[in-house]
Scaffold this motif. Structure first.
Motif, short mmCIF file in Angstrom:
data_model
loop_
_atom_site.label_atom_id
_atom_site.label_comp_id
_atom_site.label_asym_id
_atom_site.label_seq_id
_atom_site.Cartn_x
_atom_site.Cartn_y
_atom_site.Cartn_z
N VAL A 29 0.86 -1.19 0.00
CA VAL A 29 0.00 0.00 0.00
C VAL A 29 0.89 1.23 0.00
CG1 VAL A 29 -1.93 -1.14 1.17
CG2 VAL A 29 -0.19 0.05 2.53
N ALA A 30 0.34 2.35 -0.44
CA ALA A 30 1.11 3.58 -0.55
C ALA A 30 0.73 4.56 0.54
CB ALA A 30 0.89 4.22 -1.92
N MET A 31 1.70 5.42 0.91
CA MET A 31 1.46 6.48 1.88
C MET A 31 2.01 7.79 1.33
SD MET A 31 2.78 6.85 5.84
CE MET A 31 1.81 5.45 6.37
N GLY A 32 1.12 8.76 1.13
CA GLY A 32 1.56 10.06 0.64
C GLY A 32 2.37 10.80 1.69
N THR A 33 3.48 11.40 1.25
CA THR A 33 4.36 12.14 2.15
C THR A 33 5.11 13.19 1.34
OG1 THR A 33 6.09 11.92 3.84
CG2 THR A 33 6.29 10.51 1.89
N THR A 34 5.99 13.93 2.00
CA THR A 34 6.77 14.95 1.32
C THR A 34 8.23 14.53 1.20
OG1 THR A 34 7.25 16.10 3.40
CG2 THR A 34 5.27 16.77 2.19
N THR A 66 2.21 18.56 0.63
CA THR A 66 1.04 17.79 1.05
C THR A 66 -0.13 17.96 0.10
OG1 THR A 66 1.77 18.24 3.31
CG2 THR A 66 -0.42 17.29 3.04
N SER A 67 -0.30 19.16 -0.45
CA SER A 67 -1.45 19.41 -1.32
C SER A 67 -1.45 18.54 -2.56
CB SER A 67 -1.50 20.89 -1.71
OG SER A 67 -0.35 21.25 -2.45
N PRO A 86 -4.50 21.04 11.24
CA PRO A 86 -5.09 22.16 10.51
C PRO A 86 -5.23 21.89 9.01
CG PRO A 86 -3.50 22.97 12.10
CD PRO A 86 -3.37 21.47 12.10
N GLN A 87 -4.17 21.34 8.39
CA GLN A 87 -4.25 21.12 6.96
C GLN A 87 -5.25 20.02 6.61
OE1 GLN A 87 -0.48 20.49 4.99
NE2 GLN A 87 -1.33 21.04 3.00
#
Length: 319
Positions: A29-34, A66-67, A86-87
């Protein structure tokens, strides 16, 4: 890998009973990150602990900010993502930096840690508070970017705006970190105890976090919901931190696509709940991680499988 909401609800009890047994071994599985920074550190730790503690193989998918990955998680093309409260709130509700682009497909899996943040400067500037930034070179992110929200909010605690400083156009957080190391700016947003703070300290010599003051919490919370002040008396030695330092903090969240299967979400939540020692071995960012608080920060909806898991171990809702 994906279930409809109807099928997900129908299989929830089975997912809790079987845990990861029904999944193929090492399901990826994938995890979005910076790219770089504290967010990358967090995602790397999460990927390692979930992968070691379950039948999932978590692969961080690094993007510029992140966006870029929030919509991918919202649409189900990426299973997991991480962001500050917050984001995440802006994205789910379609307000502020996500104005007009609500992402109701983001569902919380875990409240991870308080993200302790502040503005860091070279100690050679000989300033100790936000007011001292008047006339200094300050990163200027694109309007509406997270960095833009943070800088504007913190400057406002001292009655400052970009008109009172020297704005330096900045593309993203990695560029911001590089700019202060190269002497192009005088200040950076930085997470306490993160690797970039050590790198910046090595590049510029001593560093100092600019302290906030009583009353600033309300100002910050208005722009960045969920923000509180953080004092550091008695803290272990970290770059820029003294007993008198006052920074700010907001929860950091792991979220999943609403389309992510119950089995996948349950496996991730279980691995993290049982992985406190492993997470804390990944450095000072994890010092305040508490499994009993993984169901806190309930201003946003949790994935049904995460909620069911926390109910099963007696931490829903968090005390």
């Amino acid at each position: 890998m994906f279930h409809s909401r109807f099928l997900k609800t129908a299989t929830l009890t089975a997912a809790l009973t079987l845990g990861t047994a029904g999944m193929a071994a090492a399901q990826t599985v994938a995890m979005g990150t910076t790219k770089g920074g504290a967010t990358a550190q967090v995602s790397n730790a999460l990927a390692a602990v979930i992968s070691d503690g379950s039948e999932l193989m978590v692969r961080p998918q690094a993007m510029a900010n992140t966006s870029q990955y929030l919509p991918l998680v919202d649409s189900g093309r990426v299973e997991f993502g991480i962001a500050n409260l917050p984001q995440a709130s802006f994205a789910v509700k379609g307000i502020a930096m996500s104005e007009g682009h609500a992402m109701p497909g983001l569902e919380m899996v875990a409240t991870l840690i308080p993200f302790n943040v502040g503005l860091l400067v070279p100690s050679s500037l000989e300033i100790s508070d936000i007011a001292g930034l008047a006339g200094k070179r300050v990163p200027k992110f694109q309007d509406g970017a997270l960095g833009d929200y943070v800088i504007k909010a913190v400057l406002s605690t001292a009655g400052l705006t970009y008109d009172d400083v020297t704005p330096v156009p900045t593309a993203n957080f990695p560029a911001m970190f590089q700019a202060i190391k190269d002497g192009l700016t005088d200040v950076t947003i930085a997470t306490v105890g993160s690797q970039p703070t050590y790198d910046i300290e090595a590049a510029v010599g001593g560093v100092t976090y600019l302290s906030l003051k009583e009353g600033d919490e309300a100002v910050l919370d208005e722009a960045l919901p969920g923000t509180v002040l953080k004092t550091w008396e008695g803290a272990k030695e970290m770059p820029g931190i003294t007993a008198e330092t006052v920074t700010f903090s907001y929860p950091y969240m792991l979220f999943a696509s609403a389309e992510a299967s119950d089995e996948v979400v349950t496996a991730a939540a279980k691995a993290l709940y049982e992985g406190e020692a492993a997470l804390k071995s990944h450095g000072p960012l994890w010092a305040e991680f508490d499994p009993a608080l993984m169901a806190s920060a309930q201003t946003l909806p949790y994935h049904p499988a995460a909620k069911a898991y926390y109910e099963s171990v007696g931490v829903w809702p968090a005390k």
